[in-house]
Design a protein around this motif. Structure first.
Motif, mmCIF file in Angstrom:
data_model
loop_
_atom_site.group_PDB
_atom_site.id
_atom_site.type_symbol
_atom_site.label_atom_id
_atom_site.label_comp_id
_atom_site.label_asym_id
_atom_site.label_seq_id
_atom_site.Cartn_x
_atom_site.Cartn_y
_atom_site.Cartn_z
ATOM 1 N N SER A 64 -44.600 -0.714 99.086
ATOM 2 C CA SER A 64 -43.431 -1.534 98.777
ATOM 3 C C SER A 64 -43.829 -2.865 98.155
ATOM 4 C CB SER A 64 -42.608 -1.780 100.048
ATOM 5 O OG SER A 64 -42.153 -0.562 100.594
ATOM 6 N N LEU A 79 -33.721 1.588 91.868
ATOM 7 C CA LEU A 79 -34.239 2.003 93.176
ATOM 8 C C LEU A 79 -35.556 1.290 93.423
ATOM 9 C CD1 LEU A 79 -33.485 4.128 95.452
ATOM 10 C CD2 LEU A 79 -35.289 5.539 94.452
ATOM 11 N N THR A 80 -35.671 0.626 94.557
ATOM 12 C CA THR A 80 -36.887 -0.104 94.888
ATOM 13 C C THR A 80 -37.978 0.849 95.359
ATOM 14 O OG1 THR A 80 -36.241 -0.453 97.185
ATOM 15 C CG2 THR A 80 -35.516 -2.097 95.571
ATOM 16 N N ALA A 83 -37.387 2.076 98.974
ATOM 17 C CA ALA A 83 -36.405 3.155 99.080
ATOM 18 C C ALA A 83 -36.986 4.471 98.577
ATOM 19 C CB ALA A 83 -35.147 2.795 98.288
ATOM 20 N N LEU A 86 -39.640 5.751 101.285
ATOM 21 C CA LEU A 86 -39.180 5.923 102.664
ATOM 22 C C LEU A 86 -39.104 7.382 103.109
ATOM 23 C CD1 LEU A 86 -38.029 4.880 105.333
ATOM 24 C CD2 LEU A 86 -35.773 4.759 104.234
ATOM 25 N N ALA A 151 -38.023 -0.597 106.610
ATOM 26 C CA ALA A 151 -37.491 -0.421 105.256
ATOM 27 C C ALA A 151 -36.181 -1.169 105.083
ATOM 28 C CB ALA A 151 -37.301 1.066 104.972
ATOM 29 N N SER A 152 -35.318 -1.096 106.093
ATOM 30 C CA SER A 152 -33.999 -1.720 105.987
ATOM 31 C C SER A 152 -34.057 -3.229 106.138
ATOM 32 C CB SER A 152 -33.071 -1.123 107.050
ATOM 33 O OG SER A 152 -31.809 -1.752 107.029
ATOM 34 N N VAL A 157 -33.641 -1.916 102.134
ATOM 35 C CA VAL A 157 -33.229 -0.568 101.724
ATOM 36 C C VAL A 157 -31.863 -0.256 102.327
ATOM 37 C CG1 VAL A 157 -33.757 1.901 101.876
ATOM 38 C CG2 VAL A 157 -35.594 0.236 101.519
ATOM 39 N N GLU A 158 -30.934 0.198 101.472
ATOM 40 C CA GLU A 158 -29.612 0.586 101.946
ATOM 41 C C GLU A 158 -29.676 1.977 102.563
ATOM 42 O OE1 GLU A 158 -26.456 0.210 99.189
ATOM 43 O OE2 GLU A 158 -27.047 -1.800 98.509
ATOM 44 N N LEU A 159 -29.228 2.085 103.798
ATOM 45 C CA LEU A 159 -29.269 3.362 104.500
ATOM 46 C C LEU A 159 -27.985 4.142 104.252
ATOM 47 C CD1 LEU A 159 -30.772 2.160 107.907
ATOM 48 C CD2 LEU A 159 -31.972 3.069 105.902
ATOM 49 N N PHE A 245 -32.050 10.206 101.902
ATOM 50 C CA PHE A 245 -32.211 8.793 101.571
ATOM 51 C C PHE A 245 -32.171 8.463 100.078
ATOM 52 C CE2 PHE A 245 -34.179 9.242 105.782
ATOM 53 C CZ PHE A 245 -33.548 8.210 106.463
ATOM 54 N N LEU A 246 -32.378 9.432 99.202
ATOM 55 C CA LEU A 246 -32.387 9.139 97.773
ATOM 56 C C LEU A 246 -31.025 9.420 97.147
ATOM 57 C CD1 LEU A 246 -35.871 10.423 96.523
ATOM 58 C CD2 LEU A 246 -35.218 8.151 97.326
#
Length: 290
Positions: A64, A79-80, A83, A86, A151-152, A157-159, A245-246
């Motif tokens: 990351s 997209l990071t 993310a 993850l 991650a969040s 990162v948006e879950l 997650f994607l």
């Protein structure tokens, strides 16, 4: 005559079922108590905690930060790196906690005489397995929770917010962690000694991670290597986690251009059956050559 002769058979049948139920209940109780012991023993081992529990968190953090300026999505749907990596890190954590840790741990117990001592106790093999698999499940839940939180919270990162996504996560996780644990028990028969277990098991786990879309985008691998990876469960576990997650736009990058969740369930389940069969054939308290 027929009435008289059938009564003892019925009584015997009831006695057998009662005895079987009592034995099963005893095995489950002993197994539950073994889970507590195995979890405590696991967290007392610093090397195991780092290389199987914290390793995915460390790798997620490294990737990351290293690729923080790179966009792994599109201009319309950025997209990071956190993310993107993850799902693979969660799947790799299941493999490490299950297959790698279990195989090395049991191989060491065979080598240092722990299993030989168990052979002289009333501990059933089923209870031993329940303890080991339960430990993997508990540590797997804690590990996945930690990876998702990092991650969040740390990388924003948006879950997912759809219940269906978390339902998919739940069954992929349970099937994946169980399969990994059973395969770890089966693989523990491969090292000849406890000292050689690390050298035998860790390369297998590393190779699977590199070819299964954990550290490298699966679509970037050559077709033949994708086909090889598809023969092993980690690729399917990672694919199931990617569906969770994607973004949906990443679906076309998969081999079949779909998340293929039925394929995830079939392939992972098949490896679970294979692991159970191999374990049934190879596992014993004492090695034949000891």
């Amino acid at each position: 005559m027929s009435t008289t002769s059938s009564a003892p058979v019925t009584a015997t049948g009831r006695t057998s079922r009662s005895s079987l139920g009592a034995s099963l209940g005893r095995n489950l109780r002993l197994g539950a108590s073994r889970i507590k012991y195995e979890v405590r023993a696991y967290f007392r081992q610093g090397d195991s905690v780092f290389f199987t529990f914290l390793f995915p968190v460390v790798m997620l953090t490294i990737f990351s930060l290293a690729f923080s300026e790179q966009n792994f999505g599109s201009e319309e749907e950025p997209l990071t790196a956190a993310a993107f990596y993850l799902p693979g890190m969660i799947a790799a954590g299941l493999l490490l906690s299950g297959l790698q840790n279990m195989a090395i741990d049991i191989a060491m117990e065979k080598s240092d005489g722990t299993l030989k001592r168990f052979a002289g106790t009333p501990l059933p093999v089923m209870s031993y397995f329940i303890g080991k698999i339960g430990q993997v499940f508990v540590t797997g839940v804690l590990q996945a929770t930690l990876v998702i939180l990092v991650a969040s919270v740390a990388f924003g990162v948006e879950l997912p917010n759809e219940p269906s996504k978390w339902l998919t996560f739940a069954w992929v996780f349970v099937l994946g962690v169980t399969t990994s644990a059973v395969l770890g028990i089966a693989l523990s028969a491969l090292p000849r000694t406890g000292k050689s277990a690390t050298a035998v098991v860790i390369p297998i786990a590393l190779i699977l991670q590199f070819i299964s879309g954990v550290y490298l985008g699966f679509s970037l691998l050559p077709t033949w290597l994708q086909n090889v990876a598809s023969a092993f469960p980690l690729k399917w576990m990672a694919q199931g986690m990617r569906e969770v997650f994607l973004p949906a736009s990443f679906e076309v990058l998969e081999q079949s251009e779909s998340w293929n969740l039925p394929g995830v369930a079939i392939a992972t389940g098949l490896w679970l059956v294979i692991g159970l069969i191999v374990t049934r054939i190879t596992f014993r308290w004492i090695r034949k050559d000891s």
